[in-house]
Design an enzyme around this catalytic site. Structure first.
Site: not given
Length: 260
Positions: A25, A93-94, A194, A224
């Site tokens: 994202f 992530s996303m 993270d 992250h």
């Protein structure tokens, strides 16, 4: 708007085994480019699309939502399956959440899933205010470049459009209900520290999927964006070994040209 230098999509036509990589994202393919090139160098066909509204300017995200982002990776998957006999999906992530939804919806067409710090929820009290706040405030501070390695940087927006954040929240809530449909072998890699996605998200994913072949790896030296961080090589090598275990013969270098 022109795509930012370095944020271009990436494709490599390699062998019969393919992998689709999904970025995060407000990020771009830049965050996964080394991962993509590593797998391409070992003979895999690789697709790393640029999600709509990303890789240009944050204002462009105001015109997109989760349906647009998912539709793009779904199109890329269908193109990859046309030329590959076995296909894996992966993401950060996303992007990990998008990969999990592809697995949930496409079933046996996907041979395995690799996710790095997958997002499962938009956290904090502010998340509940998004449906209203997005009409009052356009953006909040960015989340890009959470990296421990000195000198490394992620190419992503410095602002998060609240309309897009609201759409992400809607998507993640929908995906949570679909996770039991994920049955494929799963490799989940998460960072010990993270500052964007908490460990609770990975725990939730692991508790909800129906996969029986599950491996969890903790990355001790990265934040992250682990694919650009100190554990990047471990991410690349473990994911390649995971794919090789499920698709024997993967791992030999191949000299096919890459297409940017």
């Amino acid at each position: 708007m022109p795509v930012l230098p370095g944020a271009e999509p990436y494709r490599h036509d390699g062998g019969e085994v393919g992998v689709l990589l999904c970025h995060g994202f407000t990020g771009s393919p830049q965050s996964l480019r080394p991962w993509a090139e590593h797998h391409a160098a070992h003979g895999l066909s690789v697709s790393l699309p640029l999600l709509p509204g990303h890789g240009t300017r944050w204002e462009d995200m105001l015109l997109t939502g989760w349906q647009d982002w998912y539709a793009e990776v779904d199109r890329a998957l269908r193109t990859l399956t046309e030329r590959c006999s076995r296909v894996f999906v992966a993401g950060l992530s996303m992007g990990g959440a998008l990969a999990l939804r592809l697995a949930a919806r496409h079933g046996e067409r996907i041979a395995g899933v690799v996710v790095v710090n997958p997002a499962n929820k938009v956290h904090g009290l502010s998340a509940y205010a998004l449906p209203v706040a997005r009409h009052l405030v356009r953006t909040t501070r960015g989340i890009a470049s959470d990296i421990a390695k000195e000198g490394a940087a992620e190419l992503g927006y410095d602002r998060v459009p609240l309309h897009a954040a609201h759409s992400l929240r809607v998507f993640l809530r929908r995906l949570d209900g679909e996770l039991p449909q994920v049955t494929q072998p799963l490799l989940l890699l998460r960072s010990a520290q993270d500052h964007v996605v908490p460990a609770a998200d990975s725990a939730r994913v692991l508790s909800r999927v129906s996969s029986t072949d599950v491996t969890e790896t903790v990355l001790e030296h990265s934040y992250h964006v682990a694919t650009l961080d100190r554990d990047a090589d471990r991410v690349f090598e473990e994911s390649l070994a995971f794919i090789g275990r499920l698709a024997p013969g993967v791992g030999k270098e191949e000299g096919t040209a890459a297409v940017g």
